[in-house]
Design an enzyme around this catalytic site. Structure first.
Site, mmCIF file in Angstrom:
data_model
loop_
_atom_site.group_PDB
_atom_site.id
_atom_site.type_symbol
_atom_site.label_atom_id
_atom_site.label_comp_id
_atom_site.label_asym_id
_atom_site.label_seq_id
_atom_site.Cartn_x
_atom_site.Cartn_y
_atom_site.Cartn_z
ATOM 1 N N SER A 135 0.863 -1.175 0.000
ATOM 2 C CA SER A 135 0.000 0.000 0.000
ATOM 3 C C SER A 135 0.906 1.233 0.000
ATOM 4 O O SER A 135 1.686 1.431 0.925
ATOM 5 C CB SER A 135 -0.879 -0.031 1.257
ATOM 6 N N LYS A 161 -1.140 -0.885 -4.263
ATOM 7 C CA LYS A 161 -2.342 -0.099 -3.950
ATOM 8 C C LYS A 161 -1.925 1.353 -3.784
ATOM 9 O O LYS A 161 -0.975 1.645 -3.055
ATOM 10 C CB LYS A 161 -2.982 -0.636 -2.669
ATOM 11 N N LYS A 163 -2.954 5.156 -2.571
ATOM 12 C CA LYS A 163 -3.893 5.970 -1.804
ATOM 13 C C LYS A 163 -4.280 7.160 -2.689
ATOM 14 O O LYS A 163 -3.403 7.777 -3.313
ATOM 15 C CB LYS A 163 -3.214 6.473 -0.525
ATOM 16 N N ASP A 188 -7.272 3.240 -3.089
ATOM 17 C CA ASP A 188 -7.996 3.328 -1.812
ATOM 18 C C ASP A 188 -8.206 4.804 -1.477
ATOM 19 O O ASP A 188 -7.246 5.553 -1.302
ATOM 20 C CB ASP A 188 -7.172 2.647 -0.703
ATOM 21 N N GLU A 213 -11.265 0.998 -3.472
ATOM 22 C CA GLU A 213 -11.557 0.743 -2.061
ATOM 23 C C GLU A 213 -12.160 1.974 -1.393
ATOM 24 O O GLU A 213 -11.627 3.083 -1.519
ATOM 25 C CB GLU A 213 -10.247 0.336 -1.374
ATOM 26 N N ASP A 238 -14.108 -1.146 2.904
ATOM 27 C CA ASP A 238 -13.195 -1.309 4.041
ATOM 28 C C ASP A 238 -13.904 -0.715 5.262
ATOM 29 O O ASP A 238 -14.615 -1.423 5.992
ATOM 30 C CB ASP A 238 -11.857 -0.594 3.717
ATOM 31 N N LYS A 262 -10.385 -6.623 7.819
ATOM 32 C CA LYS A 262 -9.364 -6.284 8.817
ATOM 33 C C LYS A 262 -9.869 -6.813 10.152
ATOM 34 O O LYS A 262 -10.976 -6.471 10.578
ATOM 35 C CB LYS A 262 -9.159 -4.773 8.920
ATOM 36 N N GLY A 290 -4.579 -4.144 5.939
ATOM 37 C CA GLY A 290 -3.533 -3.976 6.950
ATOM 38 C C GLY A 290 -3.696 -2.654 7.668
ATOM 39 O O GLY A 290 -4.336 -1.734 7.163
HETATM 40 O O1 OSB Z 1 -7.347 2.012 4.498
HETATM 41 O O2 OSB Z 1 -6.247 0.231 4.236
HETATM 42 C C1 OSB Z 1 -6.361 1.330 4.774
HETATM 43 C C2 OSB Z 1 -3.290 2.075 6.932
HETATM 44 C C3 OSB Z 1 -3.873 2.791 7.951
HETATM 45 C C4 OSB Z 1 -5.217 3.058 7.903
HETATM 46 C C5 OSB Z 1 -5.988 2.604 6.836
HETATM 47 C C6 OSB Z 1 -5.422 1.850 5.831
HETATM 48 C C7 OSB Z 1 -4.043 1.615 5.860
HETATM 49 C C8 OSB Z 1 -3.304 0.886 4.817
HETATM 50 C C9 OSB Z 1 -2.047 0.198 5.264
HETATM 51 O O3 OSB Z 1 -3.593 0.914 3.644
HETATM 52 C C10 OSB Z 1 -1.789 -1.113 4.631
HETATM 53 C C11 OSB Z 1 -0.663 -1.859 5.328
HETATM 54 O O4 OSB Z 1 -0.768 -2.163 6.544
HETATM 55 O O5 OSB Z 1 0.341 -2.143 4.674
HETATM 56 MG MG MG Z 2 -8.580 0.952 3.149
#
Ligand code: OSB
Ligand code: MG
Length: 368
Positions: A135, A161, A163, A188, A213, A238, A262, A290
């Site tokens: 990510s 992924k 952001k 995401d 996402e 999510d 999660k 994650g």
């Molecule tokens: O939305 O998936 C998410 C990290 C903190 C809060 C929200 C998210 C995330 C990640 C981290 O995308 C993914 C990882 O742990 O590698």
């Molecule tokens: Mg997410």
């Protein structure tokens, strides 16, 4: 077995590199880990609540309070024979899934260690290794982002992924797609958009993304159904899915075609595996999200992702992507096929390093 003592630790660990999402930029992670001891055997659980109520309303502060005042007293000195006993007991707690999950996860670890079983075995999760991706946070400019992605591809990650947030979306995805036409790619939004932004998602629809996402409001499923109807790309929820009921409601109105699971967000391993089973029945693929966990939380994610309906790569990167000195060992190392091995040692398969734990600790509280 009788629970003899429980200890909470408030920790902080600096990230290897800062992580920025639509809700902000962080350079370190503040979190709680909890240990539960019975008959000389100790199990560990990690709470994924963060320093502020950005991803979720839960924070280190709310989780500490709920653990101390409500969850720990209902476990300490009790006789608990199976994890389900605790899941039932926590049924009366409304909300606070991350606080509940960390107690439940510590009990799974404790039971595994006491009975000589690995977490994957206890879950009947059969894969030896699980497919993972990385990510990638928001960067200061597209050049820096492309460099970061290149580094991760060189490290061996087969799925990326991105952001996104308003102003950092279509142009960014276009640049990444042009450079890597065949890369397994997903985005995401962490709830940064509304239905008024539908055109942005119609634009993103042309880039052959694996999924989009949580584009809309963090508690919504109704508008996501409206958006999904208009897109070829699967919407993945999510933030909106906090329990098996939420998952059932979302699937009932076609709010998404994929679900991110999660463990912390849904209140524990039991709920996570129930959502997995429900989605399997409905033909909906899931994948493991994650929360930038330490190796304690990562071990749980890897075991869970060894279940058969985890059909897409998880946000479970190798340990060296997150922290220089993780508090539990051994580290997870990326295999050349973008997988991580599922531990087969007893319990969750990693062991807390007391020296590193002490180094990361802000405070702790013992209940005995
Ligand atoms: O939305 O998936 C998410 C990290 C903190 C809060 C929200 C998210 C995330 C990640 C981290 O995308 C993914 C990882 O742990 O590698
Ligand atoms: Mg997410």
């Amino acid at each position: 077995m009788r629970i003899d003592c429980i200890e909470m630790h408030h920790l902080v660990l600096p990230y290897v590199s800062p992580f920025e999402t639509s809700f902000g930029r962080e350079t370190k992670r503040e979190f709680i880990v909890l240990s539960i001891t019975s008959d000389g055997v100790t199990g560990w659980g990690e709470c994924v609540a963060g320093s502020g109520p950005w991803y979720s309303y839960e924070t280190v502060g709310t989780a500490w309070n709920v653990l101390e005042k409500h969850l720990i007293p209902s476990v300490l000195f009790e006789k608990i024979d199976k994890v389900e006993d605790i899941v039932k007991r926590f049924d009366r707690v409304r909300g606070h899934p991350m606080a509940r999950a960390c107690v439940e996860n510590a009990l799974w670890d404790l039971f595994g260690r006491s009975k000589g079983l690995s977490l994957a075995e206890m879950l009947s999760a059969k894969r030896d290794s699980v497919s993972v991706g990385v990510s990638v946070g928001i960067e200061k400019n597209i050049g820096l982002l492309l460099a970061k992605i290149e580094q991760h591809i060189d490290e061996g990650y087969g799925r990326v992924k991105l952001k996104i947030k308003p102003g950092w979306d279509v142009d960014v995805v276009k640049a990444v797609r042009e450079k890597w036409p065949d890369l397994a790619l997903q985005v995401d939004a962490n709830s940064a958009y509304s239905l008024a932004d539908t055109n942005i998602f119609l634009d993103l629809d042309q880039f052959d993304l694996l999924l989009i996402e949580q584009p809309l409001h963090h508690d919504d499923i109704v508008n996501h159904a409206e958006l999904q109807k208009q897109l070829i790309t699967p919407v993945c929820l999510d933030e909106s899915i906090h329990s098996v009921e939420h998952a059932r409601w979302a699937l009932g109105i076609n709010a998404c075609r994929i679900i991110n699971i999660k463990v912390g967000r849904v209140g524990g391993i039991t709920a996570a595996s129930q959502i997995h089973d429900l989605c399997a029945e409905r033909g909906i693929p899931v994948w493991c999200g994650g929360m930038l966990e330490s190796n304690i939380g990562r071990a749980v994610n890897v075991a869970l992702a060894a279940l058969p309906n985890f059909k897409l790569p998880g946000d479970i990167s190798a340990s060296d992507r997150y922290y220089h000195q993780d508090i539990a060992l051994p580290n997870f190392v990326l295999n050349s096929d973008s997988t991580l091995d599922v531990p087969n040692d007893i319990g969750m398969g990693v062991v807390v390093d007391q020296e590193r734990l002490a180094h990361a600790r802000i405070s702790s509280k013992l209940f005995s």
